[in-house]
Motif scaffolding. Sequence first.
Motif, PDB file in Angstrom:
ATOM      1  N   GLN A  15      31.747 142.367 115.500  1.00 16.97           N
ATOM      2  CA  GLN A  15      32.237 141.554 114.387  1.00 16.97           C
ATOM      3  C   GLN A  15      33.067 140.379 114.891  1.00 16.97           C
ATOM      4  OE1 GLN A  15      30.319 142.231 111.795  1.00 16.97           O
ATOM      5  NE2 GLN A  15      32.035 142.474 110.362  1.00 16.97           N
ATOM      6  N   ILE A  16      33.916 140.629 115.897  1.00 12.56           N
ATOM      7  CA  ILE A  16      34.723 139.541 116.462  1.00 12.56           C
ATOM      8  C   ILE A  16      33.828 138.475 117.083  1.00 12.56           C
ATOM      9  CG2 ILE A  16      36.405 138.983 118.250  1.00 12.56           C
ATOM     10  CD1 ILE A  16      37.681 141.722 117.755  1.00 12.56           C
ATOM     11  N   LEU A  17      32.816 138.900 117.825  1.00 16.82           N
ATOM     12  CA  LEU A  17      31.877 137.949 118.425  1.00 16.82           C
ATOM     13  C   LEU A  17      31.118 137.176 117.353  1.00 16.82           C
ATOM     14  CD1 LEU A  17      30.410 140.060 121.377  1.00 16.82           C
ATOM     15  CD2 LEU A  17      31.972 138.106 121.520  1.00 16.82           C
ATOM     16  N   GLN A  18      30.765 137.878 116.298  1.00 17.24           N
ATOM     17  CA  GLN A  18      30.024 137.219 115.202  1.00 17.24           C
ATOM     18  C   GLN A  18      30.864 136.117 114.561  1.00 17.24           C
ATOM     19  OE1 GLN A  18      28.629 139.911 112.213  1.00 17.24           O
ATOM     20  NE2 GLN A  18      28.083 138.308 110.780  1.00 17.24           N
ATOM     21  N   PHE A  19      32.137 136.422 114.266  1.00 17.79           N
ATOM     22  CA  PHE A  19      33.008 135.400 113.678  1.00 17.79           C
ATOM     23  C   PHE A  19      33.230 134.252 114.660  1.00 17.79           C
ATOM     24  CE2 PHE A  19      34.899 139.013 111.044  1.00 17.79           C
ATOM     25  CZ  PHE A  19      34.085 138.718 109.958  1.00 17.79           C
ATOM     26  N   ALA A  20      33.403 134.556 115.927  1.00 18.32           N
ATOM     27  CA  ALA A  20      33.621 133.510 116.933  1.00 18.32           C
ATOM     28  C   ALA A  20      32.410 132.596 117.046  1.00 18.32           C
ATOM     29  CB  ALA A  20      33.947 134.144 118.278  1.00 18.32           C
ATOM     30  N   ILE A  21      31.211 133.165 117.010  1.00 15.58           N
ATOM     31  CA  ILE A  21      29.986 132.350 117.106  1.00 15.58           C
ATOM     32  C   ILE A  21      29.826 131.469 115.885  1.00 15.58           C
ATOM     33  CG2 ILE A  21      27.470 132.492 117.151  1.00 15.58           C
ATOM     34  CD1 ILE A  21      27.774 135.024 118.866  1.00 15.58           C
ATOM     35  N   MET A  22      30.088 132.019 114.704  1.00 17.51           N
ATOM     36  CA  MET A  22      29.956 131.226 113.471  1.00 17.51           C
ATOM     37  C   MET A  22      30.928 130.051 113.467  1.00 17.51           C
ATOM     38  SD  MET A  22      29.522 134.306 110.689  1.00 17.51           S
ATOM     39  CE  MET A  22      29.689 133.175 109.329  1.00 17.51           C
ATOM     40  N   LEU A  23      32.189 130.337 113.858  1.00 13.61           N
ATOM     41  CA  LEU A  23      33.173 129.255 113.894  1.00 13.61           C
ATOM     42  C   LEU A  23      32.809 128.224 114.942  1.00 13.61           C
ATOM     43  CD1 LEU A  23      36.510 131.277 113.513  1.00 13.61           C
ATOM     44  CD2 LEU A  23      35.367 129.886 111.790  1.00 13.61           C
ATOM     45  N   SER A  24      32.244 128.654 116.068  1.00 17.46           N
ATOM     46  CA  SER A  24      31.832 127.714 117.116  1.00 17.46           C
ATOM     47  C   SER A  24      30.719 126.803 116.633  1.00 17.46           C
ATOM     48  CB  SER A  24      31.382 128.483 118.366  1.00 17.46           C
ATOM     49  OG  SER A  24      32.438 129.260 118.872  1.00 17.46           O
ATOM     50  N   ARG A  32      35.829 120.194 111.040  1.00 18.42           N
ATOM     51  CA  ARG A  32      37.131 120.269 111.677  1.00 18.42           C
ATOM     52  C   ARG A  32      38.230 120.805 110.757  1.00 18.42           C
ATOM     53  NH1 ARG A  32      34.077 119.445 115.196  1.00 18.42           N
ATOM     54  NH2 ARG A  32      34.269 118.030 116.996  1.00 18.42           N
ATOM     55  N   GLN A  33      37.858 121.416 109.616  1.00 18.61           N
ATOM     56  CA  GLN A  33      38.855 121.954 108.689  1.00 18.61           C
ATOM     57  C   GLN A  33      39.285 123.344 109.164  1.00 18.61           C
ATOM     58  OE1 GLN A  33      40.211 120.299 106.187  1.00 18.61           O
ATOM     59  NE2 GLN A  33      38.967 118.500 106.693  1.00 18.61           N
ATOM     60  N   LEU A  34      40.506 123.447 109.739  1.00 22.54           N
ATOM     61  CA  LEU A  34      40.957 124.690 110.374  1.00 22.54           C
ATOM     62  C   LEU A  34      41.347 125.763 109.348  1.00 22.54           C
ATOM     63  CD1 LEU A  34      41.568 126.117 113.014  1.00 22.54           C
ATOM     64  CD2 LEU A  34      43.881 125.153 112.923  1.00 22.54           C
ATOM     65  N   LYS A  35      42.030 125.360 108.260  1.00 26.75           N
ATOM     66  CA  LYS A  35      42.530 126.347 107.301  1.00 26.75           C
ATOM     67  C   LYS A  35      41.397 127.119 106.609  1.00 26.75           C
ATOM     68  CE  LYS A  35      47.016 124.229 106.355  1.00 26.75           C
ATOM     69  NZ  LYS A  35      47.904 123.673 105.322  1.00 26.75           N
ATOM     70  N   PRO A  36      40.357 126.442 106.085  1.00 26.26           N
ATOM     71  CA  PRO A  36      39.247 127.211 105.482  1.00 26.26           C
ATOM     72  C   PRO A  36      38.568 128.147 106.496  1.00 26.26           C
ATOM     73  CG  PRO A  36      39.150 124.944 104.805  1.00 26.26           C
ATOM     74  CD  PRO A  36      40.177 124.998 105.873  1.00 26.26           C
ATOM     75  N   ALA A  37      38.471 127.683 107.757  1.00 26.96           N
ATOM     76  CA  ALA A  37      37.843 128.535 108.776  1.00 26.96           C
ATOM     77  C   ALA A  37      38.676 129.784 109.028  1.00 26.96           C
ATOM     78  CB  ALA A  37      37.663 127.745 110.070  1.00 26.96           C
ATOM     79  N   LEU A  38      39.999 129.603 109.151  1.00 26.56           N
ATOM     80  CA  LEU A  38      40.860 130.755 109.366  1.00 26.56           C
ATOM     81  C   LEU A  38      40.875 131.686 108.149  1.00 26.56           C
ATOM     82  CD1 LEU A  38      43.917 129.091 111.139  1.00 26.56           C
ATOM     83  CD2 LEU A  38      42.096 130.457 112.183  1.00 26.56           C
ATOM     84  N   TYR A  39      40.809 131.088 106.950  1.00 33.97           N
ATOM     85  CA  TYR A  39      40.806 131.903 105.734  1.00 33.97           C
ATOM     86  C   TYR A  39      39.531 132.751 105.652  1.00 33.97           C
ATOM     87  CZ  TYR A  39      41.158 133.184 100.833  1.00 33.97           C
ATOM     88  OH  TYR A  39      41.222 133.889  99.652  1.00 33.97           O
ATOM     89  N   SER A  40      38.400 132.129 105.977  1.00 37.08           N
ATOM     90  CA  SER A  40      37.143 132.883 105.954  1.00 37.08           C
ATOM     91  C   SER A  40      37.150 134.001 107.011  1.00 37.08           C
ATOM     92  CB  SER A  40      35.966 131.947 106.196  1.00 37.08           C
ATOM     93  OG  SER A  40      36.074 131.334 107.482  1.00 37.08           O
ATOM     94  N   SER A  41      37.749 133.724 108.187  1.00 37.37           N
ATOM     95  CA  SER A  41      37.851 134.774 109.209  1.00 37.37           C
ATOM     96  C   SER A  41      38.756 135.908 108.730  1.00 37.37           C
ATOM     97  CB  SER A  41      38.406 134.199 110.508  1.00 37.37           C
ATOM     98  OG  SER A  41      37.551 133.203 111.025  1.00 37.37           O
TER      99      SER A  41
END
Length: 338
Positions: A15-24, A32-41
């Motif tokens: 799951q951690i790898l999956q979230f990291a790949i999606m964000l990458s 480049r919107q950091l807050k929505p990305a962190l919220y989705s994670s």
Amino acid sequence: MKLFFREHALLIVVQILQFAIMLSIYWLDGYRQLKPALYSSFLGFFLLGCYLVYHYISRRRYFQRLNAPLESLDASFEKMETAPVAEALQELLRAQYRHYQEQLTQAKREQKQHLTFMDQWVHQMKTPLSVIELTVQNVDEPEFASIREELEQLRGGLNTVLYMARLRTFEQDFHVKAVHLSKIISEVLNDNKRLFIRNQVYPEVITGEPDIMAESDEKWLFFMISQVVINAVKYSAGSGEKVTISSYLRGTEAVIEISDRGVGIPASDIRRVFDPFFTGDNGRGFRESTGMGLYLVQEAANHLGHRIELESQVGSGTTVRIVFTSYQLRPDVNLTSM
């Protein structure tokens, strides 16, 4: 808990790898919107955490059962959760228990048959031995003396086999009562008088209190004393020395002590002389040794509540004591115990 995390460690890592790949991917695509990305994670990890908490609570007894050893076989029937994996494990444990019980029942049946056969065989062999003994006992020819010696060894071996068989069902084959120590010592010496004569060893009896009576099983006590006396004579053979058998009081205990002045036991062997089939250094020099005599003595003493003490020194001899924790001096005196 530890087993649960070990079981789901791979899921958490994936799951951690999956979230990291999606964000990458989003980052490389120019997002480049950091807050929505962190919220989705955060939402993803929150859902994963909720799933893990629910999974652990709903299968907690299942994981506890896997993590803790069974205290008894009956514990395998304790009901677990209704989850498919838990039910499958429950059925497996029940099948394994049934299979174990079938194997155990079969083994007990075979053991009982074997013991019954050995018991009958020993009794059947005693009859021809007695006939041969009666035939040769009054013949003084040297060759008949050798036959008598071999007969005694055969009788001793048969008795060892018989008492080994009885030891497994000891609870059904003993009767505790007050036994005259001096009387049973005399019976043992009379039964082994030819053994003393043939090995040129002489018995010496010392009874400080001739009226000592101890609680024991007369048949088993006779066997125990006989085994110790036979060992004492065997390892003193040809020395012309004495084997001393004494009974006395020691504090609140009664004691039968058998001492010889034979070869003695090496210090390295003393701790193992009560192990089954252990013959040690002396056994290599005396081929008649089976290593079962003292083992049977120790086992019988444990069942009867007696204690065996052994002291030995190479070249000086061996002393074995059978210690009784309850005794009386006269039949009309109440038993005293520790």
